[in-house]
Design a protein around this motif. Sequence first.
Motif, PDB file in Angstrom:
ATOM      1  N   GLY A  15       1.330  -0.925  -0.132  1.00  0.00           N
ATOM      2  CA  GLY A  15      -0.156  -0.080   0.126  1.00  0.00           C
ATOM      3  C   GLY A  15       0.711   1.176   0.175  1.00  0.00           C
ATOM      4  O   GLY A  15       0.541   2.394  -0.363  1.00  0.00           O
TER       5      GLY A  15
ATOM      6  N   THR B 150      -4.709   2.718  -0.004  1.00  0.00           N
ATOM      7  CA  THR B 150      -4.436   2.734   1.111  1.00  0.00           C
ATOM      8  C   THR B 150      -5.696   3.425   2.382  1.00  0.00           C
ATOM      9  O   THR B 150      -6.401   2.754   3.179  1.00  0.00           O
ATOM     10  CB  THR B 150      -3.091   2.745   1.533  1.00  0.00           C
ATOM     11  OG1 THR B 150      -2.380   2.453   0.816  1.00  0.00           O
ATOM     12  CG2 THR B 150      -2.579   2.187   2.914  1.00  0.00           C
TER      13      THR B 150
ATOM     14  N   VAL C  52      -4.366  -3.689   2.735  1.00  0.00           N
ATOM     15  CA  VAL C  52      -4.047  -3.655   1.412  1.00  0.00           C
ATOM     16  C   VAL C  52      -2.215  -4.738   1.634  1.00  0.00           C
ATOM     17  O   VAL C  52      -1.652  -4.885   1.176  1.00  0.00           O
ATOM     18  CB  VAL C  52      -2.709  -2.735   1.165  1.00  0.00           C
ATOM     19  CG1 VAL C  52      -4.551  -2.022   0.698  1.00  0.00           C
ATOM     20  CG2 VAL C  52      -2.955  -1.393   1.997  1.00  0.00           C
TER      21      VAL C  52
ATOM     22  N   ASP D 276      -3.050  -7.873   0.626  1.00  0.00           N
ATOM     23  CA  ASP D 276      -2.359  -8.344  -0.813  1.00  0.00           C
ATOM     24  C   ASP D 276      -1.300  -8.572  -1.243  1.00  0.00           C
ATOM     25  O   ASP D 276      -0.617  -7.930  -1.296  1.00  0.00           O
ATOM     26  CB  ASP D 276      -3.228  -7.047  -1.160  1.00  0.00           C
ATOM     27  CG  ASP D 276      -3.144  -7.627  -2.673  1.00  0.00           C
ATOM     28  OD1 ASP D 276      -3.643  -8.395  -3.599  1.00  0.00           O
ATOM     29  OD2 ASP D 276      -3.300  -6.333  -3.660  1.00  0.00           O
TER      30      ASP D 276
END
Length: 487
Positions: free
Chosen positions: A35, A42, A50, A53
């Motif tokens: 992020g 974000t 994030v 991810d």
Amino acid sequence: MKEKLSQERAPIYEALEEFRKMRVVPFDVPGHKRGRGNPELTALLGERCVGMDVNSMKPLDNLCHPISVIRDAEILAAQAFGAAHAFLMVGGTTSAVQAMVLSVAKRGEKIILPRNVHRSVMCAMVLCGAVPVYVNPECNDDLGIPLGMSVAQVEKAIRENPDAKAIFVNNPTYYGICSDLRSIVKLAHKYGMYCLVDEAHGTHFYFGEGLPVSAMAAGADMAAVSMHKSGGSLTQSSILLTGPTMPEGYVRQIINLTQTTSASYLLLSSLDISRRNLALRGKEAFAQVVRMAEYAREEINNIGGYYAYSRELCNGDSVYDFDVTKLSVNTLPVGLAGIEVYDLLRDEYDIQIEFGDLGNILAYISIGDRPRDIERLVSAMAEVRRRFARARVSLMSQEYIEPEVAVSPQDAFYADKVSLKLEEAEGWICSEFVMCYPPGIPILAPGERITRPIIDYILYAKEKGCSMTGPEDANIERLNVIKACEQ
């Protein structure tokens, strides 16, 4: 020795939590680097989201060839759903349905199915070259909806097409209608065919009580389950279930033909956590869903005019059972098309329901709903009737139009084509899809002849405000037809 797996575990989520504590410096993808490279994203999703991810790596396993935490999550899912194997899917139930079709049929091979299947089935046939053999569903003329498949009609289709590879069944339909799945599975296996089941709207069948039979319990060979619909996972996450007849390794190969090599761990962890939630608390959660749906159904019927239907439709065959969690309501008695009620609820009362067609609406009730939301829906529908009801005139009530299949979906889709005005396309063979979305059931599919009733239906659906998708012409004013197949 490896620790025994328990339904209280969530292996992917647990691995992500451990990874988060490691403070690894990322020189891999995704490029937003937890992020930091995309502050607006974000701010929208939050640092924790994030930060999770991430890309496939050794501690987090790989969805294309799982050997550790994803493998464990799939084993737990198979146990929870009563399947031989389970595959986590991040391309939605569309990819799960396509994997089912591609696993059992090749070019020129037949699949017996109802016409009211999701577009993903027809898209799979475009990809593999399979040929549809339709069992035309019975219809309820008052409601204007297709019902399930009659067992006798399925057996007739089998006898006329003994070389078919599989039978495809919806369990349930969008409206909550269930066919006699156990009998259809027995028929398929008796004649050496597979039984594939689209359970996009049936996750709760595996965990609730007093609900229609699930595909795995009925002995089906494969089932595609939308965990993100009634199961609580994130949108686009799904599970493909298989019985003992399907070779796990081959099905994985088929899935990997189309599924991404960059699987989202947000989706995977949501499947893992949602499976755990349903395995531990699904029985109680879905009992509450049933109570809310039954209450809403009774209250809506008490308003007058509307008809929220349920198990009274059951006839032992084409409506063998009904999913009582589905709040399907016929709106024609109050003089309004379903899509009109859909629009009024959203625009006038800030209530977003699942869909509206020409005669019905569906309010999707699940584990995230609250009694006060049900009260608001009931109140708004009473207001819609009071403010907007009119005489029941000039409303098309029949949704199902029997298709005329002239060419296989694959041949039609890839054929040389010409574009015609909709009104001029009668008698030609369509080379693309036309559908109202949701629910995504084709009005026309590639290879089907364009008839006057179909043209009239498209024009009427457009007039009423249905969201039409599929053709190259987004305005649905023109259709692509097969060039070599003039009238």
